[in-house]
Design an enzyme around this catalytic site. Structure first.
Site, mmCIF file in Angstrom:
data_model
loop_
_atom_site.group_PDB
_atom_site.id
_atom_site.type_symbol
_atom_site.label_atom_id
_atom_site.label_comp_id
_atom_site.label_asym_id
_atom_site.label_seq_id
_atom_site.Cartn_x
_atom_site.Cartn_y
_atom_site.Cartn_z
ATOM 1 N N GLY A 1 0.814 -1.207 0.000
ATOM 2 C CA GLY A 1 0.000 0.000 0.000
ATOM 3 C C GLY A 1 0.845 1.254 0.000
ATOM 4 O O GLY A 1 2.079 1.205 -0.040
ATOM 5 N N PHE A 2 0.183 2.383 0.069
ATOM 6 C CA PHE A 2 0.847 3.686 0.041
ATOM 7 C C PHE A 2 1.868 3.828 1.175
ATOM 8 O O PHE A 2 3.079 3.942 0.940
ATOM 9 C CB PHE A 2 -0.216 4.784 0.096
ATOM 10 C CG PHE A 2 0.278 6.168 0.405
ATOM 11 C CD1 PHE A 2 1.381 6.696 -0.248
ATOM 12 C CD2 PHE A 2 -0.376 6.956 1.349
ATOM 13 C CE1 PHE A 2 1.835 7.978 0.037
ATOM 14 C CE2 PHE A 2 0.062 8.240 1.630
ATOM 15 C CZ PHE A 2 1.174 8.750 0.990
ATOM 16 N N GLY B 1 -3.860 -2.404 -2.315
ATOM 17 C CA GLY B 1 -2.426 -2.260 -2.551
ATOM 18 C C GLY B 1 -2.091 -2.524 -4.011
ATOM 19 O O GLY B 1 -2.941 -2.941 -4.802
ATOM 20 N N VAL C 1 -4.637 -11.285 5.396
ATOM 21 C CA VAL C 1 -4.275 -11.444 6.809
ATOM 22 C C VAL C 1 -5.478 -11.670 7.722
ATOM 23 O O VAL C 1 -5.308 -11.840 8.927
ATOM 24 C CB VAL C 1 -3.461 -10.241 7.329
ATOM 25 C CG1 VAL C 1 -2.159 -10.116 6.567
ATOM 26 C CG2 VAL C 1 -4.269 -8.951 7.264
ATOM 27 N N ALA D 1 -1.385 0.351 12.919
ATOM 28 C CA ALA D 1 -1.734 1.584 12.219
ATOM 29 C C ALA D 1 -3.182 1.913 12.522
ATOM 30 O O ALA D 1 -4.107 1.330 11.971
ATOM 31 C CB ALA D 1 -1.535 1.410 10.715
ATOM 32 N N TYR E 1 -15.101 1.890 9.081
ATOM 33 C CA TYR E 1 -13.664 2.180 9.236
ATOM 34 C C TYR E 1 -13.359 2.667 10.646
ATOM 35 O O TYR E 1 -12.445 2.170 11.308
ATOM 36 C CB TYR E 1 -13.246 3.229 8.209
ATOM 37 C CG TYR E 1 -11.758 3.531 8.188
ATOM 38 C CD1 TYR E 1 -10.837 2.548 7.864
ATOM 39 C CD2 TYR E 1 -11.286 4.816 8.469
ATOM 40 C CE1 TYR E 1 -9.475 2.824 7.824
ATOM 41 C CE2 TYR E 1 -9.931 5.101 8.421
ATOM 42 C CZ TYR E 1 -9.029 4.101 8.106
ATOM 43 O OH TYR E 1 -7.676 4.381 8.074
ATOM 44 N N TYR F 1 -4.150 -7.368 24.309
ATOM 45 C CA TYR F 1 -2.998 -8.262 24.163
ATOM 46 C C TYR F 1 -1.799 -7.738 24.945
ATOM 47 O O TYR F 1 -1.002 -8.505 25.485
ATOM 48 C CB TYR F 1 -2.643 -8.446 22.681
ATOM 49 C CG TYR F 1 -3.256 -9.679 22.072
ATOM 50 C CD1 TYR F 1 -2.487 -10.800 21.783
ATOM 51 C CD2 TYR F 1 -4.621 -9.734 21.792
ATOM 52 C CE1 TYR F 1 -3.049 -11.947 21.232
ATOM 53 C CE2 TYR F 1 -5.194 -10.874 21.240
ATOM 54 C CZ TYR F 1 -4.409 -11.978 20.968
ATOM 55 O OH TYR F 1 -4.968 -13.106 20.433
ATOM 56 N N THR G 1 -2.268 11.929 5.312
ATOM 57 C CA THR G 1 -0.913 11.777 4.779
ATOM 58 C C THR G 1 -0.986 11.781 3.259
ATOM 59 O O THR G 1 -1.942 11.272 2.677
ATOM 60 C CB THR G 1 -0.297 10.460 5.278
ATOM 61 O OG1 THR G 1 -0.387 10.412 6.704
ATOM 62 C CG2 THR G 1 1.165 10.342 4.876
#
Length: 320
Positions: A13-14, A39, A59, A116, A147, A161, A177
């Site tokens: 990805g970016f 991506g 993932v 992230a 999101y 965790y 960004t």
């Protein structure tokens, strides 16, 4: 000498691809994992390094990586409104299941993991600028909720965790960004405005353009993430540029640097679109010694060069 082994999910990805470049520069072995939904292998095609490997993988499934893994950077996720509106289930799954699988790998390998996260955890904020201790103003069932809530859940399970299993965790809250390797159809302000300006199309501004954003150049973002990963700070940290500007002003700036004759046209503001967005980076300054270094002019110039190449426009025809 190899310093360590790093797994970057969303590595094509970016931001992920720029992180791969940085870790290779810093003498790490890098494993990039990406299912390529948003991506692009073009983002990593320039890498010719035996310390780099790519795994085409989703993932949200069980993650297996042979050998040791010192660091995991979990960046897999759609990240623009266009993406998470068209991929709502995938967005929720990678924020929940994907984060769970990445944390499970970190636990099994004894890795430090950096999540992230995003400024979107603050929603349409009621405080300004946004500090890390602000809990946010989020509509969980709105169109942006897939999101926002995916990232809020990801933060919650990451801290669980950390507390329950003792996994070393880091959380970066990324503010707007920009830079090379953003997609032409990314949907976010800078790539949209640049592509429209370069093609001579109308530049579309939502609402009256008074909503604000704070734009951080990719090199600064990557440096902040790198510093956070190697710090001892296990609570969320804002990384972004505190220089706030309106979306309308950004559109006018891009028209100016491109010399475009595009007109600005206004469209209705999307539901739950944040009215303001500006990070308080006091924590990053004091604990990481980080703040942005790249000026808006330099960052926009570098980004414009990239987009001109992508759409095959001669630089001589553009005023920069």
């Amino acid at each position: 000498m190899i310093k360590g082994r790093v797994l970057i999910t969303g590595g094509a990805g970016f931001i992920g691809s720029h992180l791969a470049d940085r870790f290779l520069l810093e003498d790490y072995e890098v494993i990039c994992m990406d299912n390529l939904i948003t991506g692009d292998v073009a983002n990593i095609s320039h890498i010719r390094d035996k310390r780099f490997s790519f795994i085409h993988y989703d993932v949200t499934n069980y993650i297996y990586v042979e050998g040791n893994v010192d660091y995991i950077l979990h960046f897999a996720s759609p990240a623009s409104p266009i993406d998470y509106h068209s991929l709502p289930i995938q967005t929720l799954k990678v924020g929940s299941l994907g984060t769970h699988k990445a944390l499970g790998l970190a636990k099994a390998k004894g890795s430090r993991i950096l999540l992230a996260s995003t400024s979107e955890v603050y929603g349409d904020p009621l405080i300004h600028p946004q500090r890390e201790d602000y809990w946010g103003n989020v509509n969980p069932i709105g169109p942006r909720g897939v999101y926002d809530e995916a990232k809020r859940f990801a933060e919650a399970i990451t801290m669980a965790y950390n507390r329950y299993h003792g996994v070393e965790t880091r959380i970066v809250r990324i503010f707007n960004t920009y830079g090379p390797r953003m997609r032409l159809n990314d949907g976010r302000a800078i790539p949209t405005f640049m592509v429209q300006a370069l093609r001579g199309e109308d530049i579309t501004v939502f609402g009256d353009g008074s909503q604000t954003r704070s734009f951080c150049y990719i090199d600064d973002m990557v440096d902040g993430i790198y510093r956070l990963l190697h710090s001892d700070v296990d609570t969320p940290v804002n990384i972004g540029n505190p220089e706030e500007m309106s979306v309308l002003k950004m559109a006018e700036e891009i028209i100016s640097i491109t010399g475009s004759k595009s007109r600005i046209v206004f469209k209705p503001l999307p539901e739950d679109d944040p009215k303001v967005r500006q990070p308080d980076i006091s924590k990053a300054k004091s604990l990481l010694g980080w703040e942005p270094q790249v000026s808006l002019g330099e960052g926009l110039s570098n980004t414009l060069d990239y987009f001109m190449k992508k759409i095959n426009i001669d630089k001589k025809s553009v005023r920069v």
